[in-house]
Design a protein around this motif. Sequence first.
Motif, PDB file in Angstrom:
ATOM      1  N   GLU A 168      41.379 -41.660  52.048  1.00  0.00           N
ATOM      2  CA  GLU A 168      42.024 -40.628  51.219  1.00  0.00           C
ATOM      3  C   GLU A 168      42.894 -41.250  50.135  1.00  0.00           C
ATOM      4  N   GLY A 169      43.596 -42.327  50.491  1.00  0.00           N
ATOM      5  CA  GLY A 169      44.486 -42.969  49.541  1.00  0.00           C
ATOM      6  C   GLY A 169      44.665 -44.439  49.851  1.00  0.00           C
ATOM      7  N   VAL A 170      45.009 -45.214  48.824  1.00  0.00           N
ATOM      8  CA  VAL A 170      45.240 -46.650  48.953  1.00  0.00           C
ATOM      9  C   VAL A 170      46.459 -46.993  48.102  1.00  0.00           C
ATOM     10  N   SER A 171      47.287 -47.909  48.588  1.00  0.00           N
ATOM     11  CA  SER A 171      48.422 -48.365  47.790  1.00  0.00           C
ATOM     12  C   SER A 171      48.701 -49.827  48.068  1.00  0.00           C
ATOM     13  N   LEU A 172      49.150 -50.533  47.051  1.00  0.00           N
ATOM     14  CA  LEU A 172      49.577 -51.921  47.183  1.00  0.00           C
ATOM     15  C   LEU A 172      50.270 -52.356  45.902  1.00  0.00           C
ATOM     16  N   LEU A 191      47.611 -34.109  45.008  1.00  0.00           N
ATOM     17  CA  LEU A 191      49.019 -34.263  44.635  1.00  0.00           C
ATOM     18  C   LEU A 191      49.832 -34.782  45.820  1.00  0.00           C
ATOM     19  N   PHE A 192      49.576 -34.233  47.001  1.00  0.00           N
ATOM     20  CA  PHE A 192      50.329 -34.698  48.164  1.00  0.00           C
ATOM     21  C   PHE A 192      49.984 -36.150  48.474  1.00  0.00           C
ATOM     22  N   THR A 193      48.702 -36.517  48.336  1.00  0.00           N
ATOM     23  CA  THR A 193      48.282 -37.891  48.624  1.00  0.00           C
ATOM     24  C   THR A 193      48.927 -38.881  47.667  1.00  0.00           C
ATOM     25  N   VAL A 194      48.946 -38.565  46.363  1.00  0.00           N
ATOM     26  CA  VAL A 194      49.551 -39.503  45.418  1.00  0.00           C
ATOM     27  C   VAL A 194      51.049 -39.621  45.662  1.00  0.00           C
ATOM     28  N   GLY A 195      51.696 -38.513  46.068  1.00  0.00           N
ATOM     29  CA  GLY A 195      53.107 -38.579  46.432  1.00  0.00           C
ATOM     30  C   GLY A 195      53.334 -39.425  47.671  1.00  0.00           C
ATOM     31  N   HIS A 196      52.434 -39.303  48.636  1.00  0.00           N
ATOM     32  CA  HIS A 196      52.495 -40.081  49.877  1.00  0.00           C
ATOM     33  C   HIS A 196      52.359 -41.572  49.572  1.00  0.00           C
ATOM     34  N   GLU A 197      51.370 -41.943  48.758  1.00  0.00           N
ATOM     35  CA  GLU A 197      51.170 -43.358  48.426  1.00  0.00           C
ATOM     36  C   GLU A 197      52.321 -43.905  47.588  1.00  0.00           C
ATOM     37  N   LEU A 198      52.855 -43.094  46.691  1.00  0.00           N
ATOM     38  CA  LEU A 198      54.042 -43.493  45.945  1.00  0.00           C
ATOM     39  C   LEU A 198      55.193 -43.740  46.912  1.00  0.00           C
ATOM     40  N   GLY A 199      55.295 -42.911  47.939  1.00  0.00           N
ATOM     41  CA  GLY A 199      56.327 -43.092  48.957  1.00  0.00           C
ATOM     42  C   GLY A 199      56.228 -44.445  49.633  1.00  0.00           C
ATOM     43  N   HIS A 200      54.992 -44.879  49.923  1.00  0.00           N
ATOM     44  CA  HIS A 200      54.815 -46.198  50.532  1.00  0.00           C
ATOM     45  C   HIS A 200      55.318 -47.297  49.600  1.00  0.00           C
ATOM     46  N   ILE A 201      55.022 -47.168  48.314  1.00  0.00           N
ATOM     47  CA  ILE A 201      55.463 -48.188  47.354  1.00  0.00           C
ATOM     48  C   ILE A 201      56.982 -48.182  47.236  1.00  0.00           C
ATOM     49  N   VAL A 202      57.570 -47.019  47.160  1.00  0.00           N
ATOM     50  CA  VAL A 202      59.026 -46.897  47.056  1.00  0.00           C
ATOM     51  C   VAL A 202      59.707 -47.428  48.313  1.00  0.00           C
ATOM     52  N   ALA A 203      59.115 -47.148  49.476  1.00  0.00           N
ATOM     53  CA  ALA A 203      59.775 -47.446  50.747  1.00  0.00           C
ATOM     54  C   ALA A 203      59.670 -48.902  51.182  1.00  0.00           C
ATOM     55  N   HIS A 204      58.493 -49.504  50.963  1.00  0.00           N
ATOM     56  CA  HIS A 204      58.372 -50.836  51.574  1.00  0.00           C
ATOM     57  C   HIS A 204      57.429 -51.810  50.878  1.00  0.00           C
ATOM     58  N   HIS A 205      56.563 -51.345  49.996  1.00  0.00           N
ATOM     59  CA  HIS A 205      55.610 -52.277  49.404  1.00  0.00           C
ATOM     60  C   HIS A 205      56.322 -53.321  48.544  1.00  0.00           C
ATOM     61  N   GLN A 206      55.960 -54.565  48.766  1.00  0.00           N
ATOM     62  CA  GLN A 206      56.432 -55.659  47.929  1.00  0.00           C
ATOM     63  C   GLN A 206      55.228 -56.433  47.421  1.00  0.00           C
ATOM     64  N   ASN A 207      55.421 -57.205  46.385  1.00  0.00           N
ATOM     65  CA  ASN A 207      54.337 -58.017  45.849  1.00  0.00           C
ATOM     66  C   ASN A 207      53.842 -58.975  46.935  1.00  0.00           C
ATOM     67  N   PRO A 216      42.072 -39.559  55.910  1.00  0.00           N
ATOM     68  CA  PRO A 216      42.705 -38.233  55.804  1.00  0.00           C
ATOM     69  C   PRO A 216      43.710 -37.929  56.915  1.00  0.00           C
ATOM     70  N   SER A 217      43.427 -38.380  58.130  1.00  0.00           N
ATOM     71  CA  SER A 217      44.324 -38.083  59.252  1.00  0.00           C
ATOM     72  C   SER A 217      45.642 -38.838  59.164  1.00  0.00           C
ATOM     73  N   ASP A 218      45.712 -39.858  58.289  1.00  0.00           N
ATOM     74  CA  ASP A 218      46.948 -40.632  58.140  1.00  0.00           C
ATOM     75  C   ASP A 218      47.949 -39.965  57.209  1.00  0.00           C
ATOM     76  N   ILE A 219      47.487 -38.984  56.432  1.00  0.00           N
ATOM     77  CA  ILE A 219      48.323 -38.375  55.389  1.00  0.00           C
ATOM     78  C   ILE A 219      48.577 -36.917  55.725  1.00  0.00           C
ATOM     79  N   GLY A 220      49.834 -36.498  55.658  1.00  0.00           N
ATOM     80  CA  GLY A 220      50.165 -35.127  56.010  1.00  0.00           C
ATOM     81  C   GLY A 220      50.288 -34.921  57.496  1.00  0.00           C
ATOM     82  N   SER A 221      50.623 -36.002  58.222  1.00  0.00           N
ATOM     83  CA  SER A 221      50.734 -35.911  59.682  1.00  0.00           C
ATOM     84  C   SER A 221      52.015 -35.203  60.101  1.00  0.00           C
TER      85      SER A 221
END
Length: 375
Positions: A168-172, A191-207, A216-221
């Motif tokens: 459903e979504g990928v982030s890095l 929209l919810f998925t892109v917000g979710h992936e942005l959340g991962h980047i804001v919360a913990h993703h580092q270079n 799909p089951s990982d998002i909106g749980s």
Amino acid sequence: MTAVADALRGLKISPKEIANRSRLPLERVEAILSGENAALSEVRAIAAGLRVPLHLLARARPASEATSVRPLFRDTKKGQASYDLTVEKVASFIEAALEILPPRSGLPGWLQAIGAGERTYAEADRLAKQFRRMVFEDHEEQPASDLFLVLGSLEGVIVSRLDYSRYEGVSLVAGNYCFIFVSPRFAGRMLFTVGHELGHIVAHHQNGDRALFEEPSDIGSFGRHSQEESFVDAFSSCLLLPDVGVGKSLKLFRDHFGIESNNLTDMEILLLARFYGVSFEVAARRCEDLRLLPAGVGHSLATTLSKEFGSPEKRAESLGLPARPEVSFPPISANLAEHLSSKINLGEISIGWAADRLGVTIGEILAANVRPVEP
């Protein structure tokens, strides 16, 4: 099993759709999927139809880990076959994008300014408010239905689609750029998925962190999975449905439609969902979190509307509610299109190479105002 069949089996696409997209006979597609060798012209047709880089479709084995990007894709298969075409597509896209984009010496300034604390709902709401203040003029009330456009123009962010994938979504974060990929779905879900992936980047993703591939089951749980997933779900919900805006909107709806019930009605939640561009379930859950609905009522309402009307969306249509705002998802982010145009015009890359590696059509590159140099 041939290389092509092995590559295609991990995609979320039927033989009939492959045939339609590639314009090959269905019988021939089924034969290729069953193990018959494909002619080069057939491989080209499938690659073009599915927007898969030709070299990935023909190779069907994991690429060399020689590049600096490849280590980010270790352990992303979730127990699947050793070759996952979606993983390879994303890796290939990022390698190509980093060839096109100028080098960055550090993370984007806006991301460095955000520091995530404890994984609580209150912290998710604080981060969402902070981000909204950065990107929206009317940050307390404005709908985020243009979030794909906003992110695509935000410093150091590239957003792209994820066609025909079980993910459903990928982030890095790679090369100090933030990459988000979203599968085409119902607009509210995207929209919810892109917000979710942005959340991962804001919360913990580092270079240098590994890529995160989510089904799909990982998002909106909303609490049914890990604390981290619940946290970014909450971030997405607060980002898309700001509390001040929700309160003012509901008051406006009640005044306009003369709603006198003491309890929040399904019509109000549907209006809220359409105004902010999210699904009924996301709007209802946000109302629960804001103590406007008892916990669990949103899911029960969604189930009832599905039984009685076919879906919450059909219920909204039967009430003649205003249409949802259009959610624009450009094939090429503005940040990437700008530098792609420069590279093509300087003759450093060809438009055909860009189309193949980025999984877009030449027409989409031209539509993004990327023009090759006139001879």
